[in-house]
Design a protein around this motif. Structure first.
Motif, PDB file in Angstrom:
ATOM      1  N   VAL A   1       9.267   1.881   6.342  1.00 26.13           N
ATOM      2  CA  VAL A   1       8.902   3.113   5.612  1.00 26.13           C
ATOM      3  C   VAL A   1       9.987   4.142   5.680  1.00 26.13           C
ATOM      4  N   LYS A   2      11.332   3.606   5.634  1.00 26.60           N
ATOM      5  CA  LYS A   2      12.418   4.368   5.774  1.00 26.60           C
ATOM      6  C   LYS A   2      12.384   5.505   4.266  1.00 26.60           C
ATOM      7  N   PHE A   3      11.739   4.907   3.177  1.00 23.17           N
ATOM      8  CA  PHE A   3      11.522   6.051   2.317  1.00 23.17           C
ATOM      9  C   PHE A   3      11.046   7.198   2.511  1.00 23.17           C
ATOM     10  N   ILE A   4      10.013   7.154   3.564  1.00 21.55           N
ATOM     11  CA  ILE A   4       9.370   8.526   3.875  1.00 21.55           C
ATOM     12  C   ILE A   4      10.360   9.293   4.671  1.00 21.55           C
ATOM     13  N   LEU A   5      10.984   8.915   5.417  1.00 17.83           N
ATOM     14  CA  LEU A   5      12.140   9.871   6.243  1.00 17.83           C
ATOM     15  C   LEU A   5      13.313  10.267   5.148  1.00 17.83           C
ATOM     16  N   ASP A   6      13.575   9.193   4.087  1.00 24.53           N
ATOM     17  CA  ASP A   6      14.435   9.726   3.109  1.00 24.53           C
ATOM     18  C   ASP A   6      14.067  10.887   2.310  1.00 24.53           C
ATOM     19  N   GLU A   7      12.887  10.886   1.905  1.00 26.92           N
ATOM     20  CA  GLU A   7      12.381  12.009   1.039  1.00 26.92           C
ATOM     21  C   GLU A   7      12.051  13.239   1.851  1.00 26.92           C
ATOM     22  N   LEU A   8      11.802  13.033   2.923  1.00 31.79           N
ATOM     23  CA  LEU A   8      11.612  14.305   4.031  1.00 31.79           C
ATOM     24  C   LEU A   8      12.942  15.086   4.169  1.00 31.79           C
ATOM     25  N   MET A   9      14.138  14.117   4.259  1.00 35.22           N
ATOM     26  CA  MET A   9      15.493  14.743   4.599  1.00 35.22           C
ATOM     27  C   MET A   9      15.907  15.270   3.241  1.00 35.22           C
TER      28      MET A   9
ATOM     29  N   ARG B   1      -0.357   7.603   9.911  1.00 30.16           N
ATOM     30  CA  ARG B   1      -0.623   6.122  10.221  1.00 30.16           C
ATOM     31  C   ARG B   1       0.511   5.134   9.852  1.00 30.16           C
ATOM     32  N   ALA B   2       0.960   5.352   8.499  1.00 26.01           N
ATOM     33  CA  ALA B   2       2.051   4.123   8.260  1.00 26.01           C
ATOM     34  C   ALA B   2       3.184   4.143   9.110  1.00 26.01           C
ATOM     35  N   ILE B   3       3.468   5.294   9.567  1.00 24.27           N
ATOM     36  CA  ILE B   3       4.951   5.609  10.396  1.00 24.27           C
ATOM     37  C   ILE B   3       4.512   5.087  11.729  1.00 24.27           C
ATOM     38  N   GLU B   4       3.127   5.048  12.303  1.00 25.85           N
ATOM     39  CA  GLU B   4       2.752   4.616  13.488  1.00 25.85           C
ATOM     40  C   GLU B   4       2.715   3.153  13.412  1.00 25.85           C
ATOM     41  N   LEU B   5       2.301   2.558  12.484  1.00 27.39           N
ATOM     42  CA  LEU B   5       1.750   1.157  12.472  1.00 27.39           C
ATOM     43  C   LEU B   5       3.006   0.427  11.857  1.00 27.39           C
TER      44      LEU B   5
ATOM     45  N   ILE C   1       0.803  -1.384  -0.144  1.00 24.01           N
ATOM     46  CA  ILE C   1      -0.078   0.078  -0.117  1.00 24.01           C
ATOM     47  C   ILE C   1       0.931   1.241   0.181  1.00 24.01           C
ATOM     48  N   VAL C   2       1.779   1.428   0.991  1.00 15.23           N
ATOM     49  CA  VAL C   2       2.317   2.643   1.183  1.00 15.23           C
ATOM     50  C   VAL C   2       3.518   2.748   0.166  1.00 15.23           C
ATOM     51  N   SER C   3       3.909   1.814  -0.488  1.00 14.73           N
ATOM     52  CA  SER C   3       4.941   2.086  -1.714  1.00 14.73           C
ATOM     53  C   SER C   3       4.417   2.668  -2.827  1.00 14.73           C
TER      54      SER C   3
ATOM     55  N   GLU D   1       6.243  15.086  13.754  1.00 14.68           N
ATOM     56  CA  GLU D   1       6.153  14.457  15.156  1.00 14.68           C
ATOM     57  C   GLU D   1       6.005  13.050  15.256  1.00 14.68           C
ATOM     58  N   ARG D   2       5.268  12.543  14.072  1.00 15.11           N
ATOM     59  CA  ARG D   2       5.397  11.236  14.105  1.00 15.11           C
ATOM     60  C   ARG D   2       6.794  10.538  13.784  1.00 15.11           C
ATOM     61  N   VAL D   3       7.483  11.163  13.025  1.00 12.07           N
ATOM     62  CA  VAL D   3       8.782  10.527  12.686  1.00 12.07           C
ATOM     63  C   VAL D   3       9.805  10.713  13.832  1.00 12.07           C
ATOM     64  N   MET D   4       9.455  11.480  15.008  1.00 12.66           N
ATOM     65  CA  MET D   4      10.259  11.825  16.144  1.00 12.66           C
ATOM     66  C   MET D   4      10.009  10.715  17.115  1.00 12.66           C
TER      67      MET D   4
END
Length: 420
Positions: free
Chosen positions: A221-229, A211-215, A188-190, A249-252
């Motif tokens: 979900v490393k790609f989320i952090l990578d794209e944010l950075m 929700r993806a980061i929480e669950l 889903i998240v991909s 906030e969820r990342v932290m």
């Protein structure tokens, strides 16, 4: 179970297919709406040089299935729900609507069109069986059980991004993440890869990211952090955004400190600005709550950097909440040192207590010093000396009732009112 071949066609199928369905036929007009009464049996037409197949239902109604419209046929049975049905011919014996050579069971959704169905039309068809759960009047997302998860994932496939941006369906995507295993969660998240920044700034899709980061595991979900950075405007820009601050906030909360260290360092450069920002202050509060001790102490140094900085933060409608968190989460020695800085700033304690945003930080300060008789007496003396200013404020009276109730009693006696 292998699907059985469909029966041969009626002896004499109609020879001419009208260009538009007759009124009252039950066939959808050429406006992209969906006709759901078509069986999967299709017969080729002849005459007038059309050569186009059509679907026939129990009421002898027919809908064209020309090559231009074939992408509009979507299966509605449980095995193939939402998948595009292709026409497969039997030569002189007609054909059927199916997926991968297997006929759709039951019915298919058929819009009448002159061009392939748009993605929004296909999305509407594949989401129809879930609408009763989305509409609060007819059902609840909690009614979608784990047993239904595979079918839900099939419905979401290749349209997660569009559905995540939808006020109607973003909660359905989140629920899918809640009831699926990690393999399906990843599938889903991909579909949000390369769209993380856009999703972060979206009023609905940001909830799916959260929700993806929480669950899910940080690694999944490393790609989320990578794209944010990798965001070209930096983490500070995301922290200042109405929705971006929530994703940070969820990342932290869920990523290991070492993985987000560079992002935190990027924000710390502008910490003084973010502390007072209407959205950035929430990120700074979260850093005090979830960051490493060194990062917390770095923020304390920013808050108490000078008497002027401390005063501007303590009485600011947004920044005072960061001070409240600092008095709650930094090491005890740093909490006491910060409280002492406030008490040593002339009139600051009463000024904080008299403001809506500052009263919470003032209440927290009294908890910090409650076991230190000397500092507690100093704080109460400041309230007493400036009681006139304190008691003219609704928020000041709230604090007085908690830590110095005799002030209120003295005020009532002066006004000739009975004491409580």
């Amino acid at each position: 179970v292998r699907a059985q071949p469909l029966q041969p066609p009626p002896p004499e199928p109609p020879q001419v297919l009208p260009s538009q369905p007759p009124p009252g036929s039950g066939v959808a007009p050429q406006d992209g709406t969906i006709w759901q009464e078509a069986y999967t049996t299709c017969w080729p037409t002849s005459g007038e040089g059309t050569g186009a197949p059509y679907a026939q239902d129990a009421g002898d109604r027919r809908s064209p299935m020309s090559a231009a419209c074939s992408a509009s046929w979507l299966c509605t049975d449980s095995a193939h729900f939402g998948q595009v049905a292709e026409y497969r011919g039997y030569g002189d014996f007609g054909g059927y609507a199916g997926v991968g050579g297997v006929p759709c069971l039951g019915k298919v959704a058929v819009p009448v069109c002159s061009s392939p169905a748009s993605s929004s039309e296909q999305r509407s068809a594949s989401m129809q069986q879930w609408d009763r759960y989305v509409d609060s009047e007819s059902g609840s997302l909690e009614d979608i059980t784990r047993e239904m998860a595979p079918e839900l994932v099939r419905s979401l496939r290749k349209q997660v991004w569009e559905l995540s941006k939808s006020a109607r369906y973003c909660r359905l995507v989140q629920h899918a993440l809640e009831i699926t295993d990690e393999v399906e969660q990843v599938s889903i998240v991909s579909e949000l890869k390369t769209r993380v920044i856009e999703a972060t700034m979206d009023p609905h899709a940001n909830h799916v990211l959260q929700r993806a980061i929480e669950l899910m595991r940080p690694g999944a979900v490393k790609f989320i952090l990578d794209e944010l950075m990798e965001h070209k405007r930096g983490a500070v820009n995301i922290a200042k955004h109405r929705y971006g601050c929530r994703v940070l906030e969820r990342v932290m909360e869920h990523f290991p400190p070492k993985q987000i260290a560079d992002m935190v360092n990027n924000m710390m450069v502008d910490a003084k600005y973010l502390i007072g920002h209407q959205f950035g202050n929430f990120v700074m509060q979260h850093l005090l709550e979830h960051g490493e001790e060194a990062q917390r102490r770095q923020l304390v140094a920013v808050i108490g950097g000078s008497p002027e900085d401390l005063r501007s933060i303590a009485v600011h409608q947004h920044a005072c909440s960061v001070l409240d968190k600092a008095l709650s989460y930094v090491p005890v020695d740093d909490q006491r040192a910060l409280a002492l800085l406030v008490l040593n700033a002339d009139g600051l304690l009463v000024e904080m207590a008299s403001q809506r945003g500052g009263v919470a930080a003032t209440q927290r300060l009294f908890k910090v010093i409650e076991n230190d008789p000397e500092l507690l007496q100093q704080a109460k003396a400041q309230l007493w000396d400036r009681r006139g200013e304190l008691l003219t404020s609704k928020h000041g009276r709230v604090l007085a009732a908690q830590v110095l109730p005799e002030l209120l009693k003295d005020q009532q006696l002066a006004a000739g009112l009975p004491s409580p």
